[in-house]
Design a protein around this motif. Structure first.
Motif, mmCIF file in Angstrom:
data_model
loop_
_atom_site.group_PDB
_atom_site.id
_atom_site.type_symbol
_atom_site.label_atom_id
_atom_site.label_comp_id
_atom_site.label_asym_id
_atom_site.label_seq_id
_atom_site.Cartn_x
_atom_site.Cartn_y
_atom_site.Cartn_z
ATOM 1 N N VAL A 103 -26.488 -48.275 69.151
ATOM 2 C CA VAL A 103 -26.504 -49.567 68.525
ATOM 3 C C VAL A 103 -27.328 -50.629 68.903
ATOM 4 C CG1 VAL A 103 -26.266 -51.050 67.135
ATOM 5 C CG2 VAL A 103 -25.631 -48.558 65.879
ATOM 6 N N PRO A 104 -26.026 -51.470 69.581
ATOM 7 C CA PRO A 104 -26.649 -52.142 70.888
ATOM 8 C C PRO A 104 -27.871 -52.263 72.100
ATOM 9 C CG PRO A 104 -24.749 -50.899 71.724
ATOM 10 C CD PRO A 104 -24.682 -51.472 70.623
ATOM 11 N N VAL A 105 -28.172 -51.212 72.450
ATOM 12 C CA VAL A 105 -28.863 -50.439 73.349
ATOM 13 C C VAL A 105 -30.655 -50.503 72.504
ATOM 14 C CG1 VAL A 105 -30.164 -47.718 74.394
ATOM 15 C CG2 VAL A 105 -27.652 -48.902 74.602
ATOM 16 N N TRP A 106 -30.612 -50.044 71.113
ATOM 17 C CA TRP A 106 -31.506 -49.730 70.122
ATOM 18 C C TRP A 106 -32.018 -51.242 69.978
ATOM 19 C CZ3 TRP A 106 -29.472 -45.556 67.149
ATOM 20 C CH2 TRP A 106 -30.097 -43.952 67.906
ATOM 21 N N ILE A 107 -30.958 -52.392 69.483
ATOM 22 C CA ILE A 107 -31.593 -54.117 69.103
ATOM 23 C C ILE A 107 -31.775 -54.330 70.408
ATOM 24 C CG2 ILE A 107 -30.281 -56.063 68.483
ATOM 25 C CD1 ILE A 107 -27.597 -54.579 67.399
ATOM 26 N N ILE A 108 -31.166 -54.568 71.585
ATOM 27 C CA ILE A 108 -32.344 -54.752 72.824
ATOM 28 C C ILE A 108 -33.625 -54.327 72.856
ATOM 29 C CG2 ILE A 108 -31.734 -54.807 75.535
ATOM 30 C CD1 ILE A 108 -29.024 -54.374 74.952
ATOM 31 N N SER A 109 -33.529 -53.108 73.251
ATOM 32 C CA SER A 109 -34.822 -52.131 73.224
ATOM 33 C C SER A 109 -35.842 -53.502 72.117
ATOM 34 C CB SER A 109 -34.600 -50.517 73.001
ATOM 35 O OG SER A 109 -33.893 -50.322 73.910
ATOM 36 N N GLY A 110 -35.903 -53.280 70.713
ATOM 37 C CA GLY A 110 -36.401 -53.883 69.832
ATOM 38 C C GLY A 110 -36.861 -54.948 70.070
ATOM 39 N N ILE A 111 -35.562 -56.130 70.302
ATOM 40 C CA ILE A 111 -35.849 -57.974 70.941
ATOM 41 C C ILE A 111 -36.926 -57.703 72.795
ATOM 42 C CG2 ILE A 111 -34.610 -59.784 71.550
ATOM 43 C CD1 ILE A 111 -32.570 -59.064 69.594
ATOM 44 N N SER A 112 -36.803 -56.772 73.120
ATOM 45 C CA SER A 112 -37.184 -56.317 74.434
ATOM 46 C C SER A 112 -39.072 -56.183 73.861
ATOM 47 C CB SER A 112 -37.125 -55.688 75.143
ATOM 48 O OG SER A 112 -38.101 -55.730 76.235
ATOM 49 N N MET A 113 -38.856 -55.783 72.910
ATOM 50 C CA MET A 113 -40.599 -54.648 72.464
ATOM 51 C C MET A 113 -41.493 -56.467 72.398
ATOM 52 S SD MET A 113 -42.395 -51.812 73.431
ATOM 53 C CE MET A 113 -43.138 -51.706 72.108
ATOM 54 N N THR A 114 -40.649 -56.696 70.681
ATOM 55 C CA THR A 114 -41.577 -57.819 70.138
ATOM 56 C C THR A 114 -41.335 -59.197 71.420
ATOM 57 O OG1 THR A 114 -39.464 -57.256 68.381
ATOM 58 C CG2 THR A 114 -40.153 -59.610 68.066
ATOM 59 N N LEU A 115 -40.288 -59.538 72.181
ATOM 60 C CA LEU A 115 -40.540 -60.560 72.663
ATOM 61 C C LEU A 115 -42.216 -60.570 73.800
ATOM 62 C CD1 LEU A 115 -37.129 -62.490 73.747
ATOM 63 C CD2 LEU A 115 -39.029 -62.789 72.242
ATOM 64 N N THR A 116 -42.350 -59.231 74.292
ATOM 65 C CA THR A 116 -43.460 -58.244 74.950
ATOM 66 C C THR A 116 -44.769 -58.763 74.573
ATOM 67 O OG1 THR A 116 -41.787 -57.141 75.824
ATOM 68 C CG2 THR A 116 -43.745 -56.637 76.611
ATOM 69 N N LEU A 117 -44.696 -58.614 73.152
ATOM 70 C CA LEU A 117 -45.493 -57.854 71.801
ATOM 71 C C LEU A 117 -46.367 -60.102 71.507
ATOM 72 C CD1 LEU A 117 -45.094 -55.435 69.694
ATOM 73 C CD2 LEU A 117 -46.675 -55.601 71.247
ATOM 74 N N LEU A 118 -45.223 -60.846 71.851
ATOM 75 C CA LEU A 118 -45.239 -61.997 71.110
ATOM 76 C C LEU A 118 -45.458 -62.625 73.251
ATOM 77 C CD1 LEU A 118 -42.085 -63.140 69.244
ATOM 78 C CD2 LEU A 118 -44.232 -63.313 68.900
ATOM 79 N N THR A 119 -45.188 -62.061 74.004
ATOM 80 C CA THR A 119 -46.130 -62.588 74.869
ATOM 81 C C THR A 119 -46.990 -63.204 75.761
ATOM 82 O OG1 THR A 119 -44.731 -62.004 76.310
ATOM 83 C CG2 THR A 119 -43.663 -63.733 75.965
ATOM 84 N N LYS A 120 -48.008 -61.878 75.279
ATOM 85 C CA LYS A 120 -49.354 -61.031 75.127
ATOM 86 C C LYS A 120 -50.810 -61.998 74.632
ATOM 87 C CE LYS A 120 -48.493 -55.835 75.453
ATOM 88 N NZ LYS A 120 -48.549 -55.343 75.076
ATOM 89 N N LYS A 121 -51.231 -61.743 76.189
ATOM 90 C CA LYS A 121 -52.467 -63.087 75.707
ATOM 91 C C LYS A 121 -53.735 -62.987 75.323
ATOM 92 C CE LYS A 121 -52.534 -65.043 80.845
ATOM 93 N NZ LYS A 121 -52.629 -65.531 81.669
ATOM 94 N N GLY A 122 -53.631 -63.461 74.003
ATOM 95 C CA GLY A 122 -54.588 -62.670 73.377
ATOM 96 C C GLY A 122 -54.257 -63.150 71.176
#
Length: 342
Positions: free
Chosen positions: A112-131
């Motif tokens: 459960v915490p592994v998936w939560i961290i993975s989800g947050i990481s993916m979301t932040l990565t998408l937010l920081t992408k240029k464009g």
């Protein structure tokens, strides 16, 4: 103010570092996904195995409980005793099932915490992408992560409650549950016939001096959570004695209950047995379980000059109790009353 500025700067540093680490964790998301899929495959096999084993286990317990009820109705004491041995064996959940349950729960709690961290990481990565902002990708990431977390929590809850079934006989997990009189009443167990199978007896040991009288209730199977009242009468005498039979402090079934009375009461009982012939004593017994009364006539036997035993319960019609005695009896208090004082 200077101190507050230092604290804020430290918090900003920690936040920036955590943000960087979460973003970097995105590189392991794919690996985590593949590993999770593998673990879930194994977990699926575990769940199927647990369900199969539990179904067999509870089915056997249910059938055995019905067999016990039928043997009590038939008053087959030997078969009933064998049923108890079988129940004790079956009620011990195999260790392999417990290990599988615990392993599955540990895996789910870690994932459960592994998936939560993975989800947050993916979301932040998408937010920081240029464009242009990847709204759809972010929405899918959040939905899938939420579903996985929800599914895992529900699965953990189901696995942890495998044994919490309402099916008759299933929630009786051990002999302590089985011989709880309240449980048997709720399951329509023929408790009146059970008591008539000579499973309980009162024993009076009359001594010449202190303690004058010793009383114990022998209870073959250790039934508990009920109150029992003994009524002895002879010409000019009425004796009421009652005690609650409860689980012992060490959770051991009360196969023997030692009844504690004040000294004067013990002296009175001693004189009663010394003054009255055994053939003249008429004995009744009342059992109280969850505000339900069961009435029995009994026999009293003289084992030797100092030992008397009340046995052989036979169902009888309702008998009235004096109001004061009835109130104390229903409140599960020790009762002693004798209409003749020495």
């Amino acid at each position: 103010m200077e101190f507050l500025k230092i604290v804020i700067d430290l918090l900003n540093i920690v936040y920036d570092e955590l943000k960087v680490q979460v973003l970097l964790a995105n590189e392991t998301v794919e690996y985590t996904s593949w590993l999770t899929a593998s673990i879930f495959s194994v977990l699926g096999v575990f769940t199927i195995f647990l369900s199969h084993q539990y179904q067999n286990h509870t089915s056997e317990l249910t059938k055995l409980f019905w067999t016990m009820k039928n043997n009590v109705i038939k008053k087959d004491e030997d078969e009933f005793r064998q049923n108890i041995i079988d129940f004790e064996y079956l009620s011990k959940t195999p260790s392999v099932i417990l290990n599988a349950v615990n392993t599955s729960l540990v895996i789910l709690k870690i994932l459960v915490p592994v998936w939560i961290i993975s989800g947050i990481s993916m979301t932040l990565t998408l937010l920081t992408k240029k464009g242009q902002v990847h709204y759809l990708s972010m929405m899918l990431t959040l939905i899938v992560t939420g579903l996985f977390v929800f599914f895992s929590l529900k699965l953990a809850d189901i696995i942890s409650k495998l044994s919490d079934s309402e099916e008759e006989g299933v929630q009786l997990q051990n002999l302590t549950d089985l011989f709880n009189a309240n449980n048997l009443i709720r399951k329509n167990f023929p408790i009146d016939i059970f008591f008539s199978m000579h499973t309980t007896s009162w024993v009076f040991l009359i001594t010449g001096d202190s303690p004058f009288t010793q009383i114990r209730i022998n209870n073959e199977h250790g039934l508990y959570n009920f109150s029992t009242l003994l009524f002895m009468e002879a010409t000019g005498y009425e004796v009421y004695i009652s005690f609650p039979v409860i689980l012992q402090h060490n959770a051991k079934l009360p196969k023997v209950t030692n009844c504690i009375l004040e000294e004067q009461a013990r002296v009175d009982i001693q004189r009663f047995f010394n003054c009255v012939r055994i053939a003249e004593i008429r004995v009744s017994q009342i059992i109280l379980i969850e505000n339900k009364y069961y009435y029995f006539s009994c026999e009293i036997e003289k084992q030797n000059d100092s030992l008397f035993e009340v046995t052989r319960l036979v169902s009888k019609q309702k008998m009235e109790l004096p109001t004061e005695i009835k109130i104390e009896f229903e409140n599960k208090k020790n009762v002693f009353y004798m209409n003749k004082e020495y």
